[in-house]
Scaffold this motif. Sequence first.
Motif, PDB file in Angstrom:
ATOM      1  N   ASP A 313       0.817  -1.187  -0.205  1.00 39.32           N
ATOM      2  CA  ASP A 313      -0.057   0.008  -0.031  1.00 39.32           C
ATOM      3  C   ASP A 313       0.912   1.201   0.083  1.00 39.32           C
ATOM      4  O   ASP A 313       2.094   1.190   0.435  1.00 39.32           O
ATOM      5  CB  ASP A 313      -0.870   0.055   1.230  1.00 39.32           C
ATOM      6  CG  ASP A 313      -2.088   1.012   1.191  1.00 39.32           C
ATOM      7  OD1 ASP A 313      -2.634   1.137   0.403  1.00 39.32           O
ATOM      8  OD2 ASP A 313      -2.116   1.836   2.149  1.00 39.32           O
ATOM      9  N   ALA A 315       0.554   5.764  -0.580  1.00 42.46           N
ATOM     10  CA  ALA A 315      -0.453   7.137  -0.572  1.00 42.46           C
ATOM     11  C   ALA A 315       0.249   8.178  -1.000  1.00 42.46           C
ATOM     12  O   ALA A 315       1.221   8.448  -0.849  1.00 42.46           O
ATOM     13  CB  ALA A 315      -1.056   7.254   1.074  1.00 42.46           C
ATOM     14  N   CYS A 320      -5.608   8.618  -0.320  1.00 44.97           N
ATOM     15  CA  CYS A 320      -5.081   6.954  -0.256  1.00 44.97           C
ATOM     16  C   CYS A 320      -4.339   6.828  -1.272  1.00 44.97           C
ATOM     17  O   CYS A 320      -3.496   7.785  -1.900  1.00 44.97           O
ATOM     18  CB  CYS A 320      -6.144   6.114  -0.030  1.00 44.97           C
ATOM     19  SG  CYS A 320      -6.939   6.446   1.621  1.00 44.97           S
ATOM     20  N   ASP A 353      -6.426  -0.900   1.752  1.00 43.06           N
ATOM     21  CA  ASP A 353      -6.339   0.415   1.318  1.00 43.06           C
ATOM     22  C   ASP A 353      -6.117   1.495   2.400  1.00 43.06           C
ATOM     23  O   ASP A 353      -6.815   1.529   3.507  1.00 43.06           O
ATOM     24  CB  ASP A 353      -7.648   0.746   0.674  1.00 43.06           C
ATOM     25  CG  ASP A 353      -7.651   2.143  -0.256  1.00 43.06           C
ATOM     26  OD1 ASP A 353      -6.502   2.417  -0.809  1.00 43.06           O
ATOM     27  OD2 ASP A 353      -8.354   2.876  -0.455  1.00 43.06           O
ATOM     28  N   CYS A 354      -5.306   2.473   2.287  1.00 41.82           N
ATOM     29  CA  CYS A 354      -5.052   3.397   3.152  1.00 41.82           C
ATOM     30  C   CYS A 354      -4.065   3.051   4.538  1.00 41.82           C
ATOM     31  O   CYS A 354      -4.159   3.742   5.561  1.00 41.82           O
ATOM     32  CB  CYS A 354      -6.239   4.234   3.664  1.00 41.82           C
ATOM     33  SG  CYS A 354      -6.505   5.698   2.634  1.00 41.82           S
ATOM     34  N   SER A 355      -3.851   1.509   4.610  1.00 41.27           N
ATOM     35  CA  SER A 355      -3.159   1.207   5.675  1.00 41.27           C
ATOM     36  C   SER A 355      -1.871   1.836   6.062  1.00 41.27           C
ATOM     37  O   SER A 355      -1.447   1.851   7.144  1.00 41.27           O
ATOM     38  CB  SER A 355      -2.899  -0.348   5.549  1.00 41.27           C
ATOM     39  OG  SER A 355      -2.281  -0.805   4.390  1.00 41.27           O
ATOM     40  N   ARG A 357      -1.132   4.828   5.955  1.00 39.20           N
ATOM     41  CA  ARG A 357      -1.159   6.004   6.807  1.00 39.20           C
ATOM     42  C   ARG A 357      -1.302   5.504   8.335  1.00 39.20           C
ATOM     43  O   ARG A 357      -0.675   6.080   9.140  1.00 39.20           O
ATOM     44  CB  ARG A 357      -2.339   6.778   6.716  1.00 39.20           C
ATOM     45  CG  ARG A 357      -2.240   7.472   5.246  1.00 39.20           C
ATOM     46  CD  ARG A 357      -3.404   8.329   5.086  1.00 39.20           C
ATOM     47  NE  ARG A 357      -3.307   8.893   3.615  1.00 39.20           N
ATOM     48  CZ  ARG A 357      -2.502  10.233   3.396  1.00 39.20           C
ATOM     49  NH1 ARG A 357      -1.697  10.626   4.207  1.00 39.20           N
ATOM     50  NH2 ARG A 357      -2.388  10.547   2.099  1.00 39.20           N
ATOM     51  N   HIS A 371       4.918   7.971   3.003  1.00 32.19           N
ATOM     52  CA  HIS A 371       3.754   7.133   2.766  1.00 32.19           C
ATOM     53  C   HIS A 371       4.077   5.930   1.544  1.00 32.19           C
ATOM     54  O   HIS A 371       3.032   5.636   0.940  1.00 32.19           O
ATOM     55  CB  HIS A 371       2.338   7.643   2.507  1.00 32.19           C
ATOM     56  CG  HIS A 371       1.827   8.464   3.759  1.00 32.19           C
ATOM     57  ND1 HIS A 371       1.373   9.865   3.814  1.00 32.19           N
ATOM     58  CD2 HIS A 371       2.032   8.374   5.051  1.00 32.19           C
ATOM     59  CE1 HIS A 371       0.891  10.249   5.067  1.00 32.19           C
ATOM     60  NE2 HIS A 371       1.544   9.372   5.848  1.00 32.19           N
TER      61      HIS A 371
END
Length: 406
Positions: A313, A315, A320, A353-355, A357, A371
């Motif tokens: 993942d 971002a 994201c 998703d967005c992990s 962050r 990120h």
Amino acid sequence: MTGAGRFAKGRLAAVLLAALMLGACAGFGGSLSCEANPPGSSELARFHQALENLSTGKRPRAVTILHLGDSHIASDRLAGDLAEFFQTRFGDGGRGLFPPGIPFEYYARRGFSFTASPGWERENSLRPEADGPFGLAGLSAQSASRTEWMRLDAAEGKGFSSVIVDVWASPESGALRIALDGRTGARIETGGQGFQRIELSGGNARRVELSPAGDGPVRLLGWGAAPGKSGVTYESHGIPGATLGVMEKWEESAVAAELRLLQPDLVILGYGTNEGFDDALDVAAYERRLDARLAWFKALLPEASFTVIGAIDGARGAGCAPPNLAPLRAAQKRAAEKAGAFFFDGAAAMGGDCSIRDWAKAEPPLAFGDHVHLTDEGARLLAEKIYAALTAAYDAQLCRAQKSLF
């Protein structure tokens, strides 16, 4: 010996064997799993058979893993942890070959230190104007001056039984001096045409030093040393910013020669992050490129197993993941399935998703503020998950064998 005595002796042997297998039954992290067909059972079968043959003494040579990718392995965070996990369990077969010299600022390999004089002409296959050829490392170094040198030092307990240097020769190539532990160096001629491998007995040396003899240019594609022990050899090559397409700049004859000499039992491809951040990426074209590259590897290495690590993942800005990261990961999965390769979803292992962050906000942080990249702690956590996935079917097989003894 009586029948009862023979039975008791046989039962004791079975109990001892079961005790040896108990660690496998516990799995990574301690959870018991004798699942009949865990993920990877078929895709990694050849790799698992190699590990079994190594563990039972049927295989005298090391089991070899080749890991290729981008910045996530370039600094030896992720790959170094994976090497540690495999080598702690199955034995330390070394780290294989390294790119020559110091290819970029934060290059590192655990247990080894690298120093070099500043005058080498270094080339990186990622650069559009790069002057090849390149081997598996995707990096090279060239010099004709006898005042230039590069040095490889091993930590205590990591002496070399053999030293290997890969060169690209031409009729104008000069000789190379190779010195072990500061002794007078051997002079090796490198004239000729194309890929050449130089291999010398290391005599358990801990320092290797290379320098041109001064009678012509020498182009180095890679170098390294073997510890002379059985176990797992974990060779990894990562280039910051690399995409799968970087391989198109590599000299196929050199890479093919290195692969045939290495004979990896498992090839791991760890690309995708940089492609996923490309908003202009043609995902269908990328999938075709990955299809072709996997087919090329499989043709050269018909006895190897293959793993594709789906892009982890990432971002950008306040949002994201960039829009192409998930479609690219889906393309990686499809390509892996078509090729019979094992697919590990790096983003799912992080939490989806967005992990990234959440990983950056963790204490201690598991990802950096960009990120994109993982900290030491984050890389180790992800490496644990990858290692568990790569060995799950192997451990389940051992666990079932252990249970059958009772």
